[in-house]
Design a protein around this motif. Structure first.
Motif, short mmCIF file in Angstrom:
data_model
loop_
_atom_site.label_atom_id
_atom_site.label_comp_id
_atom_site.label_asym_id
_atom_site.label_seq_id
_atom_site.Cartn_x
_atom_site.Cartn_y
_atom_site.Cartn_z
N ALA A 37 0.91 -1.32 -0.06
CA ALA A 37 0.07 -0.07 -0.01
C ALA A 37 0.73 1.39 0.03
O ALA A 37 0.62 2.25 -0.68
CB ALA A 37 -1.02 0.05 1.28
N TYR A 38 1.91 1.16 0.70
CA TYR A 38 2.78 2.40 0.59
C TYR A 38 3.52 2.81 -0.56
O TYR A 38 3.18 3.71 -0.91
CB TYR A 38 3.78 2.08 1.82
CG TYR A 38 5.12 3.13 1.89
CD1 TYR A 38 4.97 4.27 2.66
CD2 TYR A 38 6.32 2.99 1.15
CE1 TYR A 38 5.76 5.41 2.68
CE2 TYR A 38 7.21 4.16 1.28
CZ TYR A 38 6.96 5.22 1.75
OH TYR A 38 8.03 5.87 1.95
N TYR A 39 3.98 1.62 -1.16
CA TYR A 39 4.68 1.95 -2.59
C TYR A 39 3.60 2.30 -3.57
O TYR A 39 3.90 3.00 -4.37
CB TYR A 39 5.54 0.70 -2.80
CG TYR A 39 6.95 0.50 -2.06
CD1 TYR A 39 7.77 1.37 -2.33
CD2 TYR A 39 6.97 -0.51 -1.22
CE1 TYR A 39 8.84 1.49 -1.65
CE2 TYR A 39 8.13 -0.47 -0.47
CZ TYR A 39 9.16 0.48 -0.69
OH TYR A 39 10.34 0.63 0.06
N GLU A 40 2.47 1.67 -3.46
CA GLU A 40 1.46 1.88 -4.37
C GLU A 40 0.94 3.44 -4.48
O GLU A 40 1.21 4.17 -5.37
CB GLU A 40 0.19 1.26 -4.23
CG GLU A 40 0.35 -0.19 -4.94
CD GLU A 40 -0.89 -0.97 -4.58
OE1 GLU A 40 -1.81 -0.87 -4.10
OE2 GLU A 40 -0.77 -2.29 -5.03
N LYS A 41 0.76 3.99 -3.15
CA LYS A 41 0.74 5.44 -2.96
C LYS A 41 1.62 6.41 -3.48
O LYS A 41 1.59 7.29 -4.15
CB LYS A 41 0.48 5.74 -1.40
CG LYS A 41 0.01 6.90 -1.15
CD LYS A 41 -0.34 6.99 0.51
CE LYS A 41 -0.51 8.59 0.94
NZ LYS A 41 -0.64 8.79 2.20
N LEU A 42 3.00 5.85 -3.10
CA LEU A 42 4.16 6.73 -3.40
C LEU A 42 4.30 6.67 -5.02
O LEU A 42 4.36 7.85 -5.65
CB LEU A 42 5.39 6.17 -2.75
CG LEU A 42 6.52 6.80 -3.03
CD1 LEU A 42 6.59 8.43 -2.50
CD2 LEU A 42 7.69 5.99 -2.24
N LEU A 43 3.79 5.64 -5.49
CA LEU A 43 4.37 5.57 -6.88
C LEU A 43 3.05 6.41 -7.64
O LEU A 43 3.36 7.18 -8.59
CB LEU A 43 4.07 3.89 -7.39
CG LEU A 43 3.95 3.94 -8.80
CD1 LEU A 43 5.34 4.38 -9.70
CD2 LEU A 43 3.70 2.24 -9.37
#
Length: 79
Positions: A37-43
């Motif tokens: 979820a963190y990386y999806e949001k950051l991406l």
């Protein structure tokens, strides 16, 4: 670099980074959010900025990733 190509490269790099991140290490350093979820949001934030022209002067996905890693405030919608 063209925005579409930069977005493609950033997605590929972040997929690699996210898969390499150990879930345990991630939970040790954040609160209540999965690594995915963190990386999806950051991406998504990075894609928005690329689309808006924030990174029009960069030469590679690595440069974008390094800039964001050094200072997430460059992302206008990052909290």
């Amino acid at each position: 670099m063209k925005r579409d190509e930069l977005i493609k490269q950033v997605k590929e790099k972040y997929a690699s980074i996210a898969s390499a991140e150990s879930q345990q290490h991630f939970h040790d350093t954040t609160t209540g959010i999965t690594a995915k979820a963190y990386y999806e949001k950051l991406l998504q934030s990075m894609i928005n900025e690329i689309s808006n022209g924030t990174f029009d002067n960069v030469r590679s996905a690595d440069e974008v990733i390094n800039k964001v890693a050094a200072d997430k405030s460059i992302l206008s919608d990052w909290q």
